[in-house]
Design a protein around this motif. Sequence first.
Motif, mmCIF file in Angstrom:
data_model
loop_
_atom_site.group_PDB
_atom_site.id
_atom_site.type_symbol
_atom_site.label_atom_id
_atom_site.label_comp_id
_atom_site.label_asym_id
_atom_site.label_seq_id
_atom_site.Cartn_x
_atom_site.Cartn_y
_atom_site.Cartn_z
ATOM 1 N N ASP A 166 0.701 -0.713 -0.171
ATOM 2 C CA ASP A 166 -0.283 -0.050 0.017
ATOM 3 C C ASP A 166 0.943 1.283 0.075
ATOM 4 O O ASP A 166 0.813 1.931 -0.428
ATOM 5 C CB ASP A 166 -0.911 -0.350 1.022
ATOM 6 N N SER A 167 2.009 1.543 0.712
ATOM 7 C CA SER A 167 2.170 2.841 0.888
ATOM 8 C C SER A 167 3.866 3.019 0.259
ATOM 9 O O SER A 167 3.578 3.879 -0.491
ATOM 10 C CB SER A 167 3.598 2.728 1.968
ATOM 11 N N LEU A 168 3.923 1.358 -0.804
ATOM 12 C CA LEU A 168 5.206 1.821 -1.844
ATOM 13 C C LEU A 168 4.037 2.312 -3.088
ATOM 14 O O LEU A 168 4.790 3.535 -3.633
ATOM 15 C CB LEU A 168 5.431 0.596 -1.743
ATOM 16 N N ALA A 169 2.732 1.301 -3.264
ATOM 17 C CA ALA A 169 2.162 1.780 -4.388
ATOM 18 C C ALA A 169 2.046 3.010 -4.151
ATOM 19 O O ALA A 169 1.434 4.398 -5.060
ATOM 20 C CB ALA A 169 0.697 1.327 -4.836
ATOM 21 N N LEU A 170 1.097 3.526 -3.068
ATOM 22 C CA LEU A 170 1.242 5.662 -2.832
ATOM 23 C C LEU A 170 1.709 6.360 -2.944
ATOM 24 O O LEU A 170 2.350 7.448 -3.826
ATOM 25 C CB LEU A 170 0.745 5.191 -1.238
ATOM 26 N N TRP A 171 3.388 5.893 -2.969
ATOM 27 C CA TRP A 171 4.628 6.565 -3.806
ATOM 28 C C TRP A 171 4.618 6.483 -4.654
ATOM 29 O O TRP A 171 4.462 7.702 -5.135
ATOM 30 C CB TRP A 171 5.494 5.881 -2.204
ATOM 31 N N ASP A 172 4.167 5.374 -5.266
ATOM 32 C CA ASP A 172 4.769 5.629 -6.701
ATOM 33 C C ASP A 172 3.879 6.170 -7.558
ATOM 34 O O ASP A 172 4.082 6.974 -8.479
ATOM 35 C CB ASP A 172 5.133 4.315 -7.087
ATOM 36 N N VAL A 173 2.017 6.558 -7.363
ATOM 37 C CA VAL A 173 1.364 6.531 -8.109
ATOM 38 C C VAL A 173 1.215 8.275 -7.477
ATOM 39 O O VAL A 173 1.761 9.741 -8.675
ATOM 40 C CB VAL A 173 0.284 6.147 -7.498
ATOM 41 N N LEU A 174 1.575 9.053 -6.424
ATOM 42 C CA LEU A 174 2.514 10.508 -5.991
ATOM 43 C C LEU A 174 3.149 10.682 -6.778
ATOM 44 O O LEU A 174 3.220 11.613 -7.441
ATOM 45 C CB LEU A 174 2.464 11.047 -4.549
ATOM 46 N N LEU A 175 4.119 10.793 -7.231
ATOM 47 C CA LEU A 175 4.920 10.631 -7.706
ATOM 48 C C LEU A 175 4.814 10.477 -9.883
ATOM 49 O O LEU A 175 5.206 12.107 -9.769
ATOM 50 C CB LEU A 175 6.480 10.044 -7.519
ATOM 51 N N ARG A 176 4.309 10.017 -10.270
ATOM 52 C CA ARG A 176 3.999 9.464 -11.125
ATOM 53 C C ARG A 176 3.135 10.321 -11.512
ATOM 54 O O ARG A 176 2.844 11.476 -13.052
ATOM 55 C CB ARG A 176 3.217 8.297 -11.469
ATOM 56 N N LEU A 177 2.164 10.896 -10.505
ATOM 57 C CA LEU A 177 1.502 12.427 -11.090
ATOM 58 C C LEU A 177 2.309 13.638 -10.333
ATOM 59 O O LEU A 177 1.505 14.519 -10.738
ATOM 60 C CB LEU A 177 -0.494 12.584 -9.708
ATOM 61 N N GLY A 178 3.772 14.145 -10.441
ATOM 62 C CA GLY A 178 3.027 14.682 -10.147
ATOM 63 C C GLY A 178 4.280 16.087 -8.998
ATOM 64 O O GLY A 178 3.972 16.785 -9.351
ATOM 65 N N TYR A 179 3.178 15.027 -7.085
ATOM 66 C CA TYR A 179 4.126 15.222 -6.548
ATOM 67 C C TYR A 179 4.819 15.564 -6.086
ATOM 68 O O TYR A 179 5.693 14.336 -6.140
ATOM 69 C CB TYR A 179 2.468 14.862 -5.303
ATOM 70 N N GLN A 180 5.559 16.626 -4.951
ATOM 71 C CA GLN A 180 6.445 16.200 -4.236
ATOM 72 C C GLN A 180 6.421 15.701 -3.247
ATOM 73 O O GLN A 180 6.209 15.772 -1.537
ATOM 74 C CB GLN A 180 6.791 17.502 -3.269
ATOM 75 N N ALA A 181 6.975 14.347 -2.967
ATOM 76 C CA ALA A 181 6.643 13.254 -2.168
ATOM 77 C C ALA A 181 8.138 12.277 -1.864
ATOM 78 O O ALA A 181 8.190 11.658 -2.763
ATOM 79 C CB ALA A 181 5.941 11.745 -2.792
ATOM 80 N N ASP A 182 8.223 12.564 -0.507
ATOM 81 C CA ASP A 182 9.487 11.975 0.322
ATOM 82 C C ASP A 182 9.043 11.058 1.057
ATOM 83 O O ASP A 182 7.255 10.719 0.799
ATOM 84 C CB ASP A 182 10.441 12.738 0.967
ATOM 85 N N GLY A 183 9.941 10.096 1.026
ATOM 86 C CA GLY A 183 10.027 8.772 2.045
ATOM 87 C C GLY A 183 10.378 9.013 3.310
ATOM 88 O O GLY A 183 11.337 9.060 4.017
ATOM 89 N N LEU A 184 9.590 8.247 4.647
ATOM 90 C CA LEU A 184 10.014 8.652 5.433
ATOM 91 C C LEU A 184 9.658 6.406 6.171
ATOM 92 O O LEU A 184 8.680 6.048 6.012
ATOM 93 C CB LEU A 184 9.478 9.057 6.599
ATOM 94 N N TYR A 185 10.924 5.693 5.800
ATOM 95 C CA TYR A 185 10.148 4.310 7.141
ATOM 96 C C TYR A 185 11.284 4.432 8.707
ATOM 97 O O TYR A 185 12.647 4.520 8.717
ATOM 98 C CB TYR A 185 11.237 3.290 5.547
#
Length: 319
Positions: A59-78
């Motif tokens: 879920d969270s990797l899908a979210l990160w992927d789709v946000l980046l592909r939609l052009g949002y400025q998305a960083d990750g926190l693990y």
Amino acid sequence: MRCRKCGERAVINMRHHKLALCGEHYVEWFAAQTERAIEKYAMFSREERVLVAVSGGKDSLALWDVLLRLGYQADGLYIALGINAPIPYSDVSLEKAQKFVANGNWRVTKEDALPAPRPTLHVVDIAATYGKTIPEIARAKMRGQGRPCAACGLTKRYVMNRLALEQGYAVLATGHNLDDEIAVLFQNTLHWQMGYLARQAPVLPASREGLVKKVKPLCRFYERETATYALVRGIDYIYDECPHATGNLTNFYKTLLNQLETESPGAKLSFYLEFLRARDEGAFEAFNRTEELHACEVCGQPTSAPGRCAFCRMWDVSR
Ligand code: AMP
Ligand code: FES
Ligand code: ZN
Ligand code: ZN
């Protein structure tokens, strides 16, 4: 089953939407639906920096992927919890998150779109920062009783909020899907936890200073849909769930709700959407109490407890 758009073989049939799609059209649909949720609930804009809490799961990797592909400025926190027995759960999930950034598949491939900048993955190692892993602190605090999940949840919420604020992110996004949300909704409804119901929403505004805005852009997708997105996009994620979660109440509720869905396709989605409608109409308004909060005397994070916050008490942090 054939794709409704192009007639190719479908990878998914969503009975609740009466929609079957091939891989290419499914990925397109998933991104468009995510964008709609972001806009409908006013989650964030392309000018804002988003921090995605990534667990290494689908879920969270899908979210990160789709946000980046939609052009949002998305960083990750693990957050490295140190849960490595009986399976190396934390180590493997960190590897998945790192691999996601390294392989660069999230780059926008459409000719007319700019490539997304390489995102940052923040890693907070709990044992290195606070001296103990989650199972260790749970054992120390609970004398070996029960699961470490409560200690884990408290720690994750604290670290996510704190890092988001310190690094100047506008919002924190988590990968909760519809199945996660309705399992909690079901539990809260069973016990008529009106305060919890009042606060369960796709967006929690930064109601006070020191609390970051929190959003769940995937909350309307079935778990099967986020899994299909991850699969079609070739995202390598950890299949195992946390070893401490097996057999917990949430999973029991998920099983019950899946039985309901089998009998009545769409029941899960309408349970959630009708709840949100009732919530919007003010059904739980009276229970939306704003607690008196003040700054923790040690870390400065907002807390309702006098003196030290629950996190500083649990971790024995003092000045
Ligand atoms: P869970 O509480 O495990 O169902 O996870 C819900 C959401 O919390 C995930 O979709 C992630 O966004 C986030 N999350 C869970 N575990 C971690 C972790 N170790 N580090 C960062 N985010 C996490
Ligand atoms: Fe926290 Fe399982 S993820 S105890
Ligand atoms: Zn198609
Ligand atoms: Zn504190």
